[in-house]
Motif scaffolding. Structure first.
Motif, mmCIF file in Angstrom:
data_model
loop_
_atom_site.group_PDB
_atom_site.id
_atom_site.type_symbol
_atom_site.label_atom_id
_atom_site.label_comp_id
_atom_site.label_asym_id
_atom_site.label_seq_id
_atom_site.Cartn_x
_atom_site.Cartn_y
_atom_site.Cartn_z
ATOM 1 N N MET A 1 -24.293 -25.751 22.008
ATOM 2 C CA MET A 1 -22.869 -25.694 21.428
ATOM 3 C C MET A 1 -23.269 -25.453 19.923
ATOM 4 O O MET A 1 -24.208 -26.161 19.484
ATOM 5 N N ASN A 2 -23.085 -24.697 19.140
ATOM 6 C CA ASN A 2 -23.429 -24.259 18.084
ATOM 7 C C ASN A 2 -22.402 -25.170 16.845
ATOM 8 O O ASN A 2 -21.446 -25.592 16.992
ATOM 9 N N HIS A 3 -23.517 -25.789 16.291
ATOM 10 C CA HIS A 3 -23.082 -27.040 15.380
ATOM 11 C C HIS A 3 -21.992 -26.773 14.444
ATOM 12 O O HIS A 3 -21.081 -27.394 13.940
ATOM 13 N N GLN A 4 -22.230 -25.446 13.650
ATOM 14 C CA GLN A 4 -21.070 -25.065 12.698
ATOM 15 C C GLN A 4 -19.901 -24.762 13.123
ATOM 16 O O GLN A 4 -18.784 -25.125 12.679
ATOM 17 N N THR A 5 -19.912 -23.935 14.518
ATOM 18 C CA THR A 5 -18.752 -23.803 14.982
ATOM 19 C C THR A 5 -17.981 -24.959 15.544
ATOM 20 O O THR A 5 -16.464 -25.265 15.647
ATOM 21 N N TYR A 6 -18.917 -25.850 15.904
ATOM 22 C CA TYR A 6 -18.238 -27.250 16.299
ATOM 23 C C TYR A 6 -17.667 -28.169 15.197
ATOM 24 O O TYR A 6 -16.475 -28.533 15.141
ATOM 25 N N ALA A 7 -18.257 -28.054 13.903
ATOM 26 C CA ALA A 7 -17.569 -28.658 12.648
ATOM 27 C C ALA A 7 -16.421 -27.846 12.281
ATOM 28 O O ALA A 7 -15.494 -28.502 11.759
ATOM 29 N N ARG A 8 -16.265 -26.627 12.529
ATOM 30 C CA ARG A 8 -15.322 -25.591 12.174
ATOM 31 C C ARG A 8 -13.996 -26.210 12.728
ATOM 32 O O ARG A 8 -12.998 -26.135 12.480
ATOM 33 N N LEU A 9 -14.263 -26.229 14.353
ATOM 34 C CA LEU A 9 -13.398 -26.699 15.248
ATOM 35 C C LEU A 9 -12.453 -28.068 14.823
ATOM 36 O O LEU A 9 -11.486 -28.294 14.632
ATOM 37 N N LEU A 10 -13.525 -28.908 14.472
ATOM 38 C CA LEU A 10 -12.886 -30.187 14.134
ATOM 39 C C LEU A 10 -12.265 -30.057 12.794
ATOM 40 O O LEU A 10 -11.131 -30.691 12.633
ATOM 41 N N ALA A 11 -12.703 -29.282 11.948
ATOM 42 C CA ALA A 11 -11.924 -29.134 10.537
ATOM 43 C C ALA A 11 -10.532 -28.420 10.890
ATOM 44 O O ALA A 11 -9.523 -28.899 10.108
ATOM 45 N N TYR A 12 -10.646 -27.501 11.916
ATOM 46 C CA TYR A 12 -9.259 -26.777 12.068
ATOM 47 C C TYR A 12 -8.358 -27.708 12.628
ATOM 48 O O TYR A 12 -7.133 -27.835 12.333
#
Length: 151
Positions: A1-12
């Protein structure tokens, strides 16, 4: 799992919850439930008086949630049910008291939303809608796959 994409998912997801909170608080400040606010909103923006099932579909709310809110609104004298062109399903319209409340609540929410969106450029507005639609499409596809696997 891409860390940046996961962080963006949480932000979204946090932003979605913040937006829900904004609407919940403004409804509370008007002395009504969130569902009642959205029903008033719907009755103000729909070109023809909707039925209960149409309101549920528009708001993506369960039948029971909409039914409970509508019953309370009817008891409070804010809405009335009537037979329009369709004798099978009653349509819903605001009473004079409901119109007065909508003017003080839903109409102001609509104006606030419009003003917030208008602060974005035309390009930003189009991108916002386009990207959100794409995300929803991909999410629906993935959830459909997940539902099939769960069965």
């Amino acid at each position: 799992m891409n860390h940046q994409t996961y962080a963006r998912l949480l932000a979204y997801n946090s932003l979605l919850k913040e937006m829900d909170d904004i609407y919940r608080h403004i409804a509370k400040s008007f002395g009504i439930s969130s569902c009642a606010l959205w029903i008033l909103y719907t009755l103000r923006v729909e070109p023809t008086p909707p039925t209960q099932s149409e309101i549920g579909r528009i708001l993506y709310e369960p039948k029971q949630t909409v039914n409970s809110a509508l019953k309370k609104m009817e008891t409070d004298g804010l809405i009335e049910f009537f037979h329009g062109n369709n004798r099978k399903n009653k349509q819903i319209r605001l009473t004079e008291e409901g119109k007065a409340l909508a003017k003080k609540s839903a109409d102001k929410v609509i104006k606030a939303e419009y003003t917030a969106l208008a602060r974005l450029s035309d390009h930003e507005q189009e991108n916002l809608i386009h990207l959100f639609q794409r995300y929803i499409h991909h999410l629906q596809e993935n959830m459909q796959t997940l539902r099939h696997k769960a069965q």
